[in-house]
Design an enzyme around this catalytic site. Structure first.
Site, PDB file in Angstrom:
ATOM      1  N   ARG A   1      -8.256  -1.380   8.627  1.00 15.81           N
ATOM      2  CA  ARG A   1      -9.239  -0.369   8.213  1.00 15.81           C
ATOM      3  C   ARG A   1      -9.500   0.607   9.358  1.00 15.81           C
ATOM      4  O   ARG A   1     -10.618   0.736   9.841  1.00 15.81           O
ATOM      5  CB  ARG A   1     -10.531  -1.025   7.756  1.00 15.81           C
ATOM      6  CG  ARG A   1     -11.196  -0.177   6.672  1.00 15.81           C
ATOM      7  CD  ARG A   1     -12.165  -0.935   5.849  1.00 15.81           C
ATOM      8  NE  ARG A   1     -12.746  -0.059   4.841  1.00 15.81           N
ATOM      9  CZ  ARG A   1     -13.615  -0.460   3.956  1.00 15.81           C
ATOM     10  NH1 ARG A   1     -14.031  -1.700   3.946  1.00 15.81           N
ATOM     11  NH2 ARG A   1     -14.105   0.370   3.076  1.00 15.81           N
ATOM     12  N   CYS A   2      -8.431   1.260   9.731  1.00 16.27           N
ATOM     13  CA  CYS A   2      -8.471   2.062  10.935  1.00 16.27           C
ATOM     14  C   CYS A   2      -7.267   2.976  10.948  1.00 16.27           C
ATOM     15  O   CYS A   2      -6.175   2.565  10.624  1.00 16.27           O
ATOM     16  CB  CYS A   2      -8.409   1.090  12.106  1.00 16.27           C
ATOM     17  SG  CYS A   2      -7.520   1.625  13.529  1.00 16.27           S
TER      18      CYS A   2
ATOM     19  N   GLN B   1       0.827  -1.209   0.000  1.00 13.64           N
ATOM     20  CA  GLN B   1       0.000   0.000   0.000  1.00 13.64           C
ATOM     21  C   GLN B   1       0.863   1.262   0.000  1.00 13.64           C
ATOM     22  O   GLN B   1       0.349   2.364  -0.082  1.00 13.64           O
ATOM     23  CB  GLN B   1      -0.901   0.012   1.258  1.00 13.64           C
ATOM     24  CG  GLN B   1      -1.874  -1.144   1.309  1.00 13.64           C
ATOM     25  CD  GLN B   1      -2.702  -1.194   2.585  1.00 13.64           C
ATOM     26  OE1 GLN B   1      -2.942  -2.270   3.102  1.00 13.64           O
ATOM     27  NE2 GLN B   1      -3.155  -0.061   3.108  1.00 13.64           N
TER      28      GLN B   1
ATOM     29  N   GLU C   1     -12.568   4.363   6.135  1.00 10.29           N
ATOM     30  CA  GLU C   1     -12.630   3.461   7.290  1.00 10.29           C
ATOM     31  C   GLU C   1     -13.783   3.735   8.236  1.00 10.29           C
ATOM     32  O   GLU C   1     -13.981   2.980   9.197  1.00 10.29           O
ATOM     33  CB  GLU C   1     -11.351   3.587   8.119  1.00 10.29           C
ATOM     34  CG  GLU C   1     -10.098   3.453   7.338  1.00 10.29           C
ATOM     35  CD  GLU C   1      -9.012   4.299   7.944  1.00 10.29           C
ATOM     36  OE1 GLU C   1      -7.877   3.831   8.030  1.00 10.29           O
ATOM     37  OE2 GLU C   1      -9.307   5.435   8.360  1.00 10.29           O
TER      38      GLU C   1
HETATM   39  N1  MCN Z   1     -14.160   9.492  -1.631  1.00 12.49           N
HETATM   40  C1  MCN Z   1     -15.089  10.355  -2.199  1.00 12.49           C
HETATM   41  N2  MCN Z   1     -15.495  11.458  -1.488  1.00 12.49           N
HETATM   42  C2  MCN Z   1     -15.006  11.720  -0.246  1.00 12.49           C
HETATM   43  C3  MCN Z   1     -14.084  10.818   0.338  1.00 12.49           C
HETATM   44  C4  MCN Z   1     -13.664   9.725  -0.398  1.00 12.49           C
HETATM   45  O1  MCN Z   1     -15.549  10.114  -3.307  1.00 12.49           O
HETATM   46  N3  MCN Z   1     -15.403  12.795   0.426  1.00 12.49           N
HETATM   47  C5  MCN Z   1     -13.668   8.333  -2.398  1.00 12.49           C
HETATM   48  C6  MCN Z   1     -12.188   8.508  -2.740  1.00 12.49           C
HETATM   49  O2  MCN Z   1     -11.978   9.231  -3.883  1.00 12.49           O
HETATM   50  C7  MCN Z   1     -11.694   7.079  -2.827  1.00 12.49           C
HETATM   51  C8  MCN Z   1     -12.548   6.366  -1.776  1.00 12.49           C
HETATM   52  O3  MCN Z   1     -13.714   7.187  -1.589  1.00 12.49           O
HETATM   53  O4  MCN Z   1     -11.939   6.564  -4.116  1.00 12.49           O
HETATM   54  C9  MCN Z   1     -11.809   6.209  -0.429  1.00 12.49           C
HETATM   55  O5  MCN Z   1     -11.179   7.413  -0.127  1.00 12.49           O
HETATM   56  P1  MCN Z   1     -10.440   7.755   1.265  1.00 12.49           P
HETATM   57  O6  MCN Z   1     -11.436   7.901   2.326  1.00 12.49           O
HETATM   58  O7  MCN Z   1      -9.530   8.873   0.981  1.00 12.49           O
HETATM   59  O8  MCN Z   1      -9.580   6.461   1.614  1.00 12.49           O
HETATM   60  P2  MCN Z   1      -8.272   5.913   0.874  1.00 12.49           P
HETATM   61  O9  MCN Z   1      -8.435   6.002  -0.566  1.00 12.49           O
HETATM   62  O10 MCN Z   1      -7.060   6.474   1.505  1.00 12.49           O
HETATM   63  O11 MCN Z   1      -8.398   4.386   1.223  1.00 12.49           O
HETATM   64  C10 MCN Z   1      -7.910   3.878   2.422  1.00 12.49           C
HETATM   65  C11 MCN Z   1      -8.973   3.199   3.232  1.00 12.49           C
HETATM   66  C12 MCN Z   1      -8.310   2.275   4.177  1.00 12.49           C
HETATM   67  S1  MCN Z   1      -7.146   2.915   5.204  1.00 12.49           S
HETATM   68  C13 MCN Z   1      -8.557   0.935   4.160  1.00 12.49           C
HETATM   69  S2  MCN Z   1      -7.761  -0.012   5.286  1.00 12.49           S
HETATM   70  C14 MCN Z   1      -9.463   0.378   3.201  1.00 12.49           C
HETATM   71  C15 MCN Z   1     -10.424   1.348   2.652  1.00 12.49           C
HETATM   72  O12 MCN Z   1      -9.878   2.515   2.355  1.00 12.49           O
HETATM   73  N4  MCN Z   1      -9.080  -0.646   2.437  1.00 12.49           N
HETATM   74  C16 MCN Z   1      -9.859  -0.990   1.360  1.00 12.49           C
HETATM   75  N5  MCN Z   1     -11.313   0.863   1.763  1.00 12.49           N
HETATM   76  C17 MCN Z   1     -11.019  -0.235   1.023  1.00 12.49           C
HETATM   77  N6  MCN Z   1     -11.798  -0.589  -0.023  1.00 12.49           N
HETATM   78  C18 MCN Z   1     -11.424  -1.634  -0.808  1.00 12.49           C
HETATM   79  N7  MCN Z   1     -12.212  -1.965  -1.836  1.00 12.49           N
HETATM   80  N8  MCN Z   1     -10.289  -2.344  -0.555  1.00 12.49           N
HETATM   81  C19 MCN Z   1      -9.497  -2.059   0.491  1.00 12.49           C
HETATM   82  O13 MCN Z   1      -8.386  -2.741   0.696  1.00 12.49           O
HETATM   83 CU1  CUM Z   2      -5.444   1.214   8.922  1.00 11.66          CU
HETATM   84  S1  CUM Z   2      -5.867  -0.134   7.709  1.00 11.66           S
HETATM   85 MO1  CUM Z   2      -5.899   1.185   6.265  1.00 11.66          MO
HETATM   86  O1  CUM Z   2      -5.162   2.333   7.156  1.00 11.66           O
HETATM   87  O2  CUM Z   2      -4.719   0.665   5.249  1.00 11.66           O
END
Ligand code: MCN
Ligand code: CUM
Length: 792
Positions: free
Chosen positions: A368-369, A221, A738
């Protein structure tokens, strides 16, 4: 004349995920799909005991198996100074056991052969002689002076304790307790859980002696962090290392840590001068890679009779396994545990924590945290539930009284975080309305008269998403920020790369929507690429839902730089001064004469064919974004359950989720994130349990024992949205990835407790398996607390 933002797939469009085009056709390209010429295969021999001193390792029979090219042991790794590696929390971790085995599943040897079956067969011929040692499977045993020292490899490590840490204001908190009318207490265990992505971990290391270049395809990641780690651990020049993280079959935090398998495959490729592929099996993944939670939490809350919270004390004892390998900001010993109670107005708080080594696999610890936020919010919401009961107050009303009010932002929490925006009461209200909260008490009473047990549970939380800012957040000294690089070609199409790495979250879809929003270029005209360190700008990767808050912000800023340059080009094309140029989505025009204009695509072409004198050609930009603060999404979840008094089985009757993640880039993707997160929350609350017997055998090392819910078991979820834009994010978005896993578990548990607590029990630890619920209901006893915990 401006383009229609929704039509071009801009912000707010529920654009279909472009990556699904290949995924649903089975055309994804995962590490295991990659085949390189001359590639060898590696299998790892893992320890079957949890604590033992190694006397000898005899690999001679393995070498004799036809097709075996190399057998590696800890001794051989040590000869190259690779038997140990640093962890992300300033500890060391064995890459291969040399002196001792410290957990079941630890790497002891590796065989590299022509195919994976030969490698596996040869592994089974390796003979390890060892002397077993007493096994420590929980923090209470870790404190027992008659038990052995797990980390006898370390200097200055006289006990099994890793750290003591505290934060908050003790004196102020003590005073709040002196003034309290009621003190409410709670103690619980958040059990070890495992992210368990469908694709396990793996790598293909390809060292080319002729060029000196090392390419590693791997499940990570955070590819740039891995590149830096490989440069330091293997002492290879960083510019000669290329890390490629192709499609990932889920990450969920499991693919953040650096695993021994990656390092071993790299050495194997250097020694054999052939590409070496290592693909972990499911059991290997479940027993040896970064787990989540495994923390004992207890606390007490000082309350005034009218329901106001006066103060909070908390103590946590965490079980880190044999190596302290948490991926978390360096400054905090227990992640962001101290974000607990951030959505409530708590005037005084004090948190103490201890961490211990045990004979279990080391943690990545976040599943996921955002670095321990899940445990923090779970405890918070269970404590709020207990406190409302102790006061004899309604669950929703107690929350309403104590939630931070809209006019209190920016709000400084008792532990020092700055929450900057939200409409907490509104979210609560939307959820109450949707679930029919106000009629529920009557419904519950009537049902009880007929022998039916109904319960309702609430969980409200805000969590800190999006580390940095770099002032406060770093990992091993590397500051936390992120990046984007946008390159617009002459026909107005382009490629966007970021320092994040999607694992299923849909970045390929949503980042292009930000570009569409900023430039008016259709999202379909922007290809998004992540995960290759040779091409992507430096970034800290995707975890802690930091991508939208940090890399997503960088995308907007990179697009704005492009727009600024395009404006100059437009002025040149329209033969007016830049000050006379106006922008509407997709187009510049002359102020006062909107018919005279040029599109962004016209400007792109001119950037390569007709630029103003003295202007650098091309239309590219890079942005490094260091956020001023974390983003603070809010969730209010309501769960209604029915418990069967004869069996303890519980069913979800209704689940309402209200999420406020600021401006939504893609509402459909956000809903997918919430649904997936709630499914995982349900699994943890209901059925998932990785535990260990007294010999350190991992119970839950396969999918017969560690259960993944299918569509059959998973309840339906009703989703609602509230939008409070993030005040500091360029497009007003907050993270969301998360939220549902973080806030979800407490909603399920509070609901089940609400159905059975009239019988006397205050807590049942997760997972709420029927036997536990049955016992709590029929004895009135708690099923919780410090170890030794029950193993059912
Ligand atoms: N998004 C959006 N509008 C927002 C916030 C987010 O449209 N206001 C969309 C983003 O553009 C992105 C998605 O939602 O496509 C998730 O965005 P974000 O909250 O920024 O999270 P990350 O992309 O950084 O993803 C990390 C988070 C984590 S830490 C874990 S663990 C996790 C999760 O996402 N693992 C996943 N969701 C997952 N989903 C899938 N399918 N697979 C994983 O391994
Ligand atoms: Cu904390 S699980 Mo996600 O942060 O990749």
């Amino acid at each position: 004349m401006s383009v229609d933002e929704i039509k071009i797939g801009g912000m707010g469009a529920s654009r279909r995920r472009v990556e699904d085009n290949r995924f649903i056709r089975g055309k994804g390209r995962y590490v295991d799909d990659i085949v390189l010429p001359g590639m060898l295969h590696m299998e790892i021999l893992r320890a079957d005991v949890a604590h033992a001193r190694i006397k000898s390792i005899d690999t001679s029979a393995a070498w004799e198996v036809p097709g075996v090219r190399l057998v590696l042991t800890g001794e051989m790794m040590a000869a190259r100074n690779l038997a140990w590696m640093p962890t992300l929390s300033y500890d060391t971790q064995a890459v291969m056991a040399t002196d001792k085995i410290r957990f079941q599943g630890q790497e002891i040897a590796a065989v590299i052969a022509d195919d994976p079956y030969i490698a596996k067969d040869a592994c089974s011929r390796i003979v390890v002689e060892y002397e077993q040692l007493p096994v420590i499977v929980n923090p209470v045993q870790a404190q027992d002076p008659s038990m052995p020292l797990i980390r006898d490899d370390k200097e200055n490590q006289p006990t099994n304790k890793i750290f003591d840490w505290e934060i908050g204001d003790k004196a102020r908190t003590d005073k709040a307790f002196e003034e309290a009318d009621v003190i409410s207490k709670l103690e619980l265990h958040y059990p070890r859980s495992h992210p368990s992505p469908l694709e396990p971990c793996g790598s293909i290391a390809d060292y080319d002696r002729a060029t000196g270049k090392l390419t590693v395809y791997m499940t990570t990641q955070a590819p740039h962090i891995i590149r830096a780690a490989v440069a330091m651990v293997a002492e290879l020049p960083e510019h000669m290392i290329r890390i490629v993280s192709p499609d990932l079959g889920g990450g969920f935090g499991n693919k953040v840590p650096v695993y021994p398998g990656y390092v071993i495959s790299i050495l194997a490729s250097i020694l054999t001068e052939r590409p070496v592929k290592w693909i972990e099996d499911k059991t290997g993944n479940l027993i040896s890679t970064g787990f989540g939670r495994d923390v004992y939490l207890k606390g007490e809350m000082a309350l005034r009779k009218d329901g106001k919270i006066l103060g909070m004390r908390m103590h946590t004892v965490s079980d880190h396994g044999a190596f302290y390998a948490d991926a978390q900001p360096t400054k905090f010993k227990i992640g962001l545990m101290h974000s607990t109670f951030a959505c409530y107005d708590v005037p005084a708080a004090h948190l103490t924590s201890e961490g211990y080594y045990t004979n279990k696999a080391p943690g990545g610890v976040a599943y996921r945290c955002s670095f321990r936020v899940t445990e923090a919010m779970f405890f918070q919401e269970r404590m709020i539930h207990a406190a409302a009961n102790d006061l004899g107050m309604d669950q929703a009303e107690f929350r309403r009284v104590n939630l931070v009010k809209d006019d209190m932002f920016p709000y400084r929490t008792a532990f020092g975080f700055l929450t900057d925006s939200g409409q907490y009461e509104k979210c609560l209200e939307v959820g109450m309305e949707a679930i029919g909260y106000r009629n529920f008490k009557q419904e519950q009473e009537e049902a009880r008269k007929r022998g039916r047990l109904l319960g309702i549970g609430i969980s409200t939380m805000t969590e800190p998403l999006g580390a940095g800012n770099s002032r406060e957040y770093d990992i091993l000294g590397i500051k936390m920020f992120d990046s984007a690089e946008l390159r617009i070609h002459m026909t107005g199409k382009g490629i966007l790369r970021t320092g994040a790495k999607t694992q299923g979250q849909g970045h390929e879809t949503t980042w292009a929507q930000i570009v569409a929003h900023e430039l008016g270029i259709p999202a379909d005209d922007i290809v998004v690429e992540e995960g290759d360190t040779d091409t992507a700008p430096f970034g800290m990767g995707t975890y802690a839902s930091r991508s939208t808050p940090v890399a997503g912000a960088a995308v907007a800023m990179a697009a704005r730089k492009i727009r600024a340059k395009a404006r100059k080009i437009a002025a040149h094309l329209l033969e007016v001064s830049e000050e006379d140029i106006e922008w509407e989505l997709g187009r510049f025009y002359v102020r006062g004469n909107s018919d005279r204009g040029v599109t962004i695509q016209d400007c792109a072409l001119a950037a390569y064919s007709n630029m103003p004198d003295g202007m650098e050609p091309g239309l590219e930009s890079t942005s490094y974004y260091d956020p001023p603060n974390l983003t603070w999404p809010f969730a209010a979840y309501f769960c209604k359950v029915e418990v069967d008094p004869q069996t303890g089985v519980w069913d979800v009757l209704n689940f309402v989720a209200v999420d406020d993640c600021g401006v939504r880039i893609n509402p459909m993707v956000v809903e997918g994130q919430v649904m997936g997160g709630l499914t995982e929350a349900y699994a943890m609350a209901n059925m998932q349990y990785i535990t260990f017997d007294e010999s350190g055998n991992c119970i839950g090392s396969n999918y017969m024992d560690y259960l993944l819910p299918t569509a059959w078991e998973t309840p339906g979820f009703e989703l609602h949205e509230v939008v409070t834009p993030c005040p500091h994010h360029p497009i007003g978005a907050k993270g969301v990835g998360e939220c549902a896993t973080v806030a979800g578990p407490a909603a399920f548990v509070n609901a089940v407790m609400n159905a059975i607590e009239h019988a006397g029990a205050r807590n049942v630890d997760m997972p709420l398996m029927p036997n536990r619920v049955y016992e709590a209901l029929h004895t009135g006893n708690d099923i919780s607390g410090m170890p030794p915990v029950r193993v059912d």
